[in-house]
Design an enzyme around this catalytic site. Sequence first.
Site, mmCIF file in Angstrom:
data_model
loop_
_atom_site.group_PDB
_atom_site.id
_atom_site.type_symbol
_atom_site.label_atom_id
_atom_site.label_comp_id
_atom_site.label_asym_id
_atom_site.label_seq_id
_atom_site.Cartn_x
_atom_site.Cartn_y
_atom_site.Cartn_z
ATOM 1 N N HIS A 67 -26.284 92.813 86.233
ATOM 2 C CA HIS A 67 -25.170 93.388 85.498
ATOM 3 C C HIS A 67 -23.877 92.590 85.612
ATOM 4 C CE1 HIS A 67 -22.610 97.068 84.372
ATOM 5 N NE2 HIS A 67 -23.456 96.916 83.381
ATOM 6 N N HIS B 144 -14.093 99.857 78.732
ATOM 7 C CA HIS B 144 -15.392 99.424 79.235
ATOM 8 C C HIS B 144 -15.234 98.778 80.610
ATOM 9 C CE1 HIS B 144 -19.089 96.884 79.455
ATOM 10 N NE2 HIS B 144 -19.624 97.955 78.918
#
Length: 455
Positions: free
Chosen positions: A98, A325
């Site tokens: 990630h 985000h």
Amino acid sequence: MSQKDLVDSLGFYLNQVEGAVSIFTKSLDEIFQPGFHSVLLTNYMFDLSWLFQRIPLLLTAERLLIVHGDEQEYQPFSPCHFITFHKPRLPFRYGTHHTKLIILFYRTTVRFVLTTANMIQSDWENKTQGLFLKDFPQTGELKPCPFLETMDDYLSALGKPLDYYRSLLCKYDFSNAGVVLIPSVPGYHGGQSLDKYGHRSLHSNISRYCSISDEQRRRHQRRKNTHSSFRLLLQCSSIGSISEKWLTQEFFHSIVSSCWKQDDWHSCFEWDLMWPSVQQVRNSIQGYASGAAFPWAKKNYRSFQTSHLCLWNAHFFKRDAWLPHMKSYMAYQENGNIFWFLLTSANLSTAAWGSLVHNQSQLFIRSYELGVLWTPMLCSYAHPVNNTVIQLTTPQHITSYYPQETNSNTLFCLPLPFQLPPQHYDSNDLPWLWDVTYQSPDRFGNTWPLEWNVE
């Protein structure tokens, strides 16, 4: 020292989006400056057609390694022989790669960029993202420092394709980074590795580089009966299945007891969870389409979280419509004084942060993550100022309350897009849950899920 200088010295910026305030920002063109010979890009998701069209300079690199986390097959997208793709080994279910990292190697410098954005168009143009960007000079001798040691260890964990870039990084001087890295690597980490990754890494680095003064303790004690001046803010774009026990007894223990250093740390703070409401998603720049980037499932919503929910409030930079985000965690006082701030790829989940197992002797992590930690002490190492107190704050608080510099302190400015303290939900606000049906139309006339509107 100007406000801009105080930001540049820390290396923290927001992505540049059309329609929002453009100070304290970096565009993709400003990130990818010409002249690099080798490039390392790591991320969860890439849109290579968009990326190469948006940054054609990447096609001039001598070497480009793309480390990805999703299941897309990228080989057909490779237009040149110098591009290599790698997906790190994921030994556990529900784990992913990630980390969102850009490293650009120039002739005499290396540019290190840690961001919260996937390499896709909507993340860079339609969301609020944070990024750490700094250039480091080449050195004639290896200069070990915590930043380089952690980075080398993390890249080593990704696999052999990273060895070339690890060998290059040893040629640069990171001793004035002014931050430390907080990594997560899949595995069962115990013994001397217990504090290397996840929330235990955050614990050990806060313990080492952050402290609360006796005066701050006394001031907090005087105010404790009314409301807490020591607060935690958790801000992310995805929330996993976390229990109240894990959050309060494990995660908070790591990030609070480490700097408070007293037995009754449980009573020393209040915490907030910043998450966009249904109405904020509906009114965002993409309407309901933004909601796809905020996966919080109904089954993972817990009643104990309700009273801690706070709205996305980005009036200062005119970013209310650009939902966050970015992922950030911080400890601060209500007057704007920041004890520590973390910008990271890690969302609020045990997969990202780890959970203690085997009688708390090991930390079990499923995913690869990487974050950057700022504290006043770290800032003072990188920017020594004699006989002054280093403080971290925000542009809002400098504008409202403080001079930029005084005889007794120097204020370093983290351009956080949201207000402190954040605004709590009222009785009409509901948290965005992405597997719930929403019939009220968004700004484009759509309802959610969007697939139901496809004829």
